[in-house]
Write a protein that holds these residues in place. Structure first.
Motif, PDB file in Angstrom:
ATOM      1  N   GLY A   1      -5.022 -34.202  88.454  1.00  0.00           N
ATOM      2  CA  GLY A   1      -3.704 -33.831  87.930  1.00  0.00           C
ATOM      3  C   GLY A   1      -3.839 -33.466  86.466  1.00  0.00           C
ATOM      4  O   GLY A   1      -4.810 -33.867  85.788  1.00  0.00           O
ATOM      5  N   SER A   2      -2.879 -32.685  85.954  1.00  0.00           N
ATOM      6  CA  SER A   2      -2.967 -32.381  84.526  1.00  0.00           C
ATOM      7  C   SER A   2      -2.565 -33.614  83.719  1.00  0.00           C
ATOM      8  O   SER A   2      -2.869 -33.722  82.540  1.00  0.00           O
ATOM      9  N   GLN A   3      -1.919 -34.580  84.385  1.00  0.00           N
ATOM     10  CA  GLN A   3      -1.594 -35.833  83.695  1.00  0.00           C
ATOM     11  C   GLN A   3      -2.879 -36.504  83.201  1.00  0.00           C
ATOM     12  O   GLN A   3      -2.918 -37.053  82.117  1.00  0.00           O
TER      13      GLN A   3
ATOM     14  N   PRO B   1       2.076 -26.279  83.329  1.00  0.00           N
ATOM     15  CA  PRO B   1       2.127 -26.465  84.785  1.00  0.00           C
ATOM     16  C   PRO B   1       3.127 -25.546  85.487  1.00  0.00           C
ATOM     17  O   PRO B   1       3.062 -25.372  86.690  1.00  0.00           O
ATOM     18  N   TYR B   2       4.064 -24.969  84.709  1.00  0.00           N
ATOM     19  CA  TYR B   2       5.154 -24.196  85.341  1.00  0.00           C
ATOM     20  C   TYR B   2       5.010 -22.686  85.158  1.00  0.00           C
ATOM     21  O   TYR B   2       5.875 -21.931  85.612  1.00  0.00           O
TER      22      TYR B   2
ATOM     23  N   ASN C   1       9.341 -28.630  80.150  1.00  0.00           N
ATOM     24  CA  ASN C   1       9.898 -29.885  80.631  1.00  0.00           C
ATOM     25  C   ASN C   1      10.126 -30.739  79.386  1.00  0.00           C
ATOM     26  O   ASN C   1       9.155 -31.055  78.713  1.00  0.00           O
TER      27      ASN C   1
ATOM     28  N   ARG D   1      -3.202 -34.192  93.520  1.00  0.00           N
ATOM     29  CA  ARG D   1      -3.645 -34.616  92.182  1.00  0.00           C
ATOM     30  C   ARG D   1      -4.770 -33.707  91.679  1.00  0.00           C
ATOM     31  O   ARG D   1      -5.890 -34.146  91.408  1.00  0.00           O
TER      32      ARG D   1
ATOM     33  N   LEU E   1       4.506 -26.881  75.032  1.00  0.00           N
ATOM     34  CA  LEU E   1       4.742 -26.359  76.391  1.00  0.00           C
ATOM     35  C   LEU E   1       5.460 -25.020  76.269  1.00  0.00           C
ATOM     36  O   LEU E   1       6.690 -24.975  76.247  1.00  0.00           O
TER      37      LEU E   1
ATOM     38  N   SER F   1      -0.108 -28.694  91.037  1.00  0.00           N
ATOM     39  CA  SER F   1       1.007 -29.489  91.572  1.00  0.00           C
ATOM     40  C   SER F   1       2.232 -28.664  91.912  1.00  0.00           C
ATOM     41  O   SER F   1       2.927 -28.951  92.874  1.00  0.00           O
ATOM     42  N   LYS F   2       2.548 -27.663  91.101  1.00  0.00           N
ATOM     43  CA  LYS F   2       3.810 -26.949  91.300  1.00  0.00           C
ATOM     44  C   LYS F   2       3.642 -25.684  92.142  1.00  0.00           C
ATOM     45  O   LYS F   2       4.629 -25.121  92.586  1.00  0.00           O
TER      46      LYS F   2
ATOM     47  N   ASP G   1       0.202 -27.040  77.420  1.00  0.00           N
ATOM     48  CA  ASP G   1       0.419 -27.601  78.759  1.00  0.00           C
ATOM     49  C   ASP G   1       1.245 -26.587  79.557  1.00  0.00           C
ATOM     50  O   ASP G   1       2.370 -26.262  79.174  1.00  0.00           O
TER      51      ASP G   1
ATOM     52  N   SER H   1      -2.239 -26.785  86.397  1.00  0.00           N
ATOM     53  CA  SER H   1      -2.043 -27.728  87.505  1.00  0.00           C
ATOM     54  C   SER H   1      -1.819 -26.991  88.825  1.00  0.00           C
ATOM     55  O   SER H   1      -1.239 -25.897  88.838  1.00  0.00           O
TER      56      SER H   1
ATOM     57  N   TYR I   1       7.673 -33.480  76.751  1.00  0.00           N
ATOM     58  CA  TYR I   1       7.428 -34.086  78.065  1.00  0.00           C
ATOM     59  C   TYR I   1       7.165 -35.587  77.894  1.00  0.00           C
ATOM     60  O   TYR I   1       6.218 -35.990  77.226  1.00  0.00           O
TER      61      TYR I   1
ATOM     62  N   TYR J   1       0.938 -30.745  70.492  1.00  0.00           N
ATOM     63  CA  TYR J   1       1.108 -30.613  71.948  1.00  0.00           C
ATOM     64  C   TYR J   1       2.328 -29.741  72.227  1.00  0.00           C
ATOM     65  O   TYR J   1       3.438 -30.071  71.796  1.00  0.00           O
TER      66      TYR J   1
HETATM   67  C1  LIG Z   1       4.843 -30.759  81.362  1.00  0.00           C
HETATM   68  C2  LIG Z   1       4.065 -31.495  82.381  1.00  0.00           C
HETATM   69  N1  LIG Z   1       2.768 -31.720  82.162  1.00  0.00           N
HETATM   70  C3  LIG Z   1       2.021 -32.376  83.052  1.00  0.00           C
HETATM   71  C4  LIG Z   1       2.567 -32.850  84.217  1.00  0.00           C
HETATM   72  C5  LIG Z   1       1.680 -33.595  85.174  1.00  0.00           C
HETATM   73  O1  LIG Z   1       1.461 -32.854  86.320  1.00  0.00           O
HETATM   74  P1  LIG Z   1       0.272 -33.097  87.328  1.00  0.00           P
HETATM   75  O2  LIG Z   1      -0.476 -34.307  86.889  1.00  0.00           O
HETATM   76  O3  LIG Z   1       0.897 -33.269  88.654  1.00  0.00           O
HETATM   77  O4  LIG Z   1      -0.586 -31.869  87.240  1.00  0.00           O
HETATM   78  C6  LIG Z   1       3.913 -32.643  84.501  1.00  0.00           C
HETATM   79  C7  LIG Z   1       4.527 -33.164  85.740  1.00  0.00           C
HETATM   80  O5  LIG Z   1       5.682 -33.090  85.998  1.00  0.00           O
HETATM   81  C8  LIG Z   1       4.689 -31.935  83.541  1.00  0.00           C
HETATM   82  O6  LIG Z   1       5.988 -31.695  83.734  1.00  0.00           O
END
Ligand SMILES: Cc1ncc(COP(=O)(O)O)c(C=O)c1O
Length: 393
Positions: free
Chosen positions: A97-99, A204-205, A174, A241, A169, A233-234, A202, A231, A123, A167
């Motif tokens: 995950g990018s988390q 992800p979107y 988000n 992950r 976005l 994820s989206k 960052d 990521s 975020y 940091y």
């Molecule tokens: C801005 C941002 N960064 C990182 C993440 C983490 O995403 P993931 O770990 O699923 O790639 C999220 C998840 O909602 C996010 O909104």
């Protein structure tokens, strides 16, 4: 109660405010615009079923074996190929995950007391990932396009107090849904280069755009000065992950060492399955279907806000992509208190305060439009308006 002595950092860790709220709001019958869950309708189940079988039949035990920390070669190559600037697969680190990328970046860059610049608001999960390293996050004044360059320069600090990173976005942020313009991106990259501040971008979107592609990423403008995070994820599914970092050579090795210590590598099987799903341009066909789904829901939410908030002193952002929009309530109205009234009326949102590094604006809240149908959106926004009216003196 045991009396074990925990690390100082443990005292600073907190559960995500969103997860706490979700416990309260994920009750049957509540229309929740609180969570940031991608719509399950967007998960390509058939493609995954087929790819799992292919990977098992073709790669067998290798897919279930330990693997390299950097990630599966084909997936690193695919990531390098789809990014819109010249990226070598050697610069791509696959993360859980990018988390996880946020955690690794924090480990590599931050000491106790290190200054970190973030947007206002930012975020929440990034603040949470940074917290155990006990930095000092500093919010930079931000407008509809993100960080203001003058305040960025003013907050950078000097000497031992100089910010370790900023940091940001740039796409459909988000929590606010805002997007940095081309000019602001360039100005930020130029200023960060001049001041020698690493930017952590960052994104992800970024692929979920509804009105046309966003401007080029920061990393494309100065690959040596930016650590880029992406990521799956989206655009595929968050339960995999799977995310990635693209980092300049100077820090790539350190991030890889940090990852090795954290989890050795991201699951080999998941990486191979995703590489199998996305080969032959699947994302080019799949992502437009997610855009169409979310755009219709965004439009429904904007229309409902227009209708239901008429005459109320309420403002909201008009995101051109992503999953969220941001609402400003009348001055003095506390979104946390409003939440109780909203839940009583059958809808939930996330109060905005936890998204601020300091000086929270308590009259703000975040709405997600992706997991609710247009009919639920209408009903939920009407309930929110009723709660606001009930709170208006
Ligand atoms: C801005 C941002 N960064 C990182 C993440 C983490 O995403 P993931 O770990 O699923 O790639 C999220 C998840 O909602 C996010 O909104």
């Amino acid at each position: 109660m045991t009396s074990w002595t925990l690390a100082d950092r443990a005292a600073k860790m907190n559960s995500s405010a969103i997860r706490e709220i979700l416990k309260l709001t994920d009750r049957p019958g509540i229309i929740s615009m609180a969570g940031g869950l991608p719509s399950p309708k967007s998960f390509p189940l058939d493609e995954f079923t087929k790819a799992c079988q292919t990977v098992m039949l073709r790669d067998g035990a290798t897919a279930l074996q330990y693997s390299t920390t950097e990630g599966f070669a084909d997936l690193r190559q695919a990531v390098a190929d789809f990014l819109p600037w010249d990226v070598s697969p050697d610069q791509v680190l696959i993360t859980s995950g990018s988390q996880q990328a946020l955690d690794l970046i924090a480990k590599v860059f931050l000491d106790r007391g290190s200054r970190v610049l973030v947007e206002k608001p930012t975020y929440l999960g990034a603040l949470q990932a940074f917290t155990p390293f006990e930095p000092v996050p500093v919010g930079v004044d931000s407008d509809d396009e993100g960080m203001l360059i003058e305040d960025f320069a003013a907050q950078v600090g000097t000497g031992a107090d100089k910010a370790r990173l900023a940091y940001v976005l740039p796409n459909f942020q988000n929590p606010t849904g805002r997007t940095m313009s081309d000019a602001r991106r360039q100005a930020l990259v130029d200023k960060a280069r001049e001041l020698n501040i690493p930017l952590v971008e960052d994104n992800p979107y970024g692929d979920l755009w509804y009105e046309g592609e966003p401007p080029l990423p920061l990393a494309a403008r100065n690959p040596e000065g930016v650590i880029y995070m992406g990521s799956f994820s989206k655009v595929l599914a968050p339960g995999l992950r799977l995310g990635f970092v693209v980092a300049p050579k100077s820090v790539f090795g350190k991030l890889t060492q940090a990852k090795q210590a954290a989890d050795l590598h991201t699951p080999s099987f998941n990486q191979r399955v995703v590489a199998e799903v996305i080969k032959d341009g699947f994302l080019d066909r799949h992502v437009p279907t997610i855009r169409a789904l979310y755009k219709a829901q965004r439009d429904a939410m904007l229309a409902a806000l227009e209708r239901e908030m008429a005459g109320l002193d309420v403002q909201w952002t008009r995101p051109v992509g992503g999953m969220f929009l941001w609402v400003s309530l009348p001055q003095g109205m506390d979104a946390q208190q409003l939440l109780t009234a909203a839940v009583e009326r059958g809808m939930a949102f996330v109060p905005g305060a936890p998204f601020y590094a300091q000086e929270p604006q308590t009259n703000t809240l975040r709405l997600s439009y992706v997991t609710v149908s247009p009919a639920q959106i209408e009903q939920g926004i009407a309930a929110l308006a009723a709660a606001i009216k009930a709170h208006t003196p």
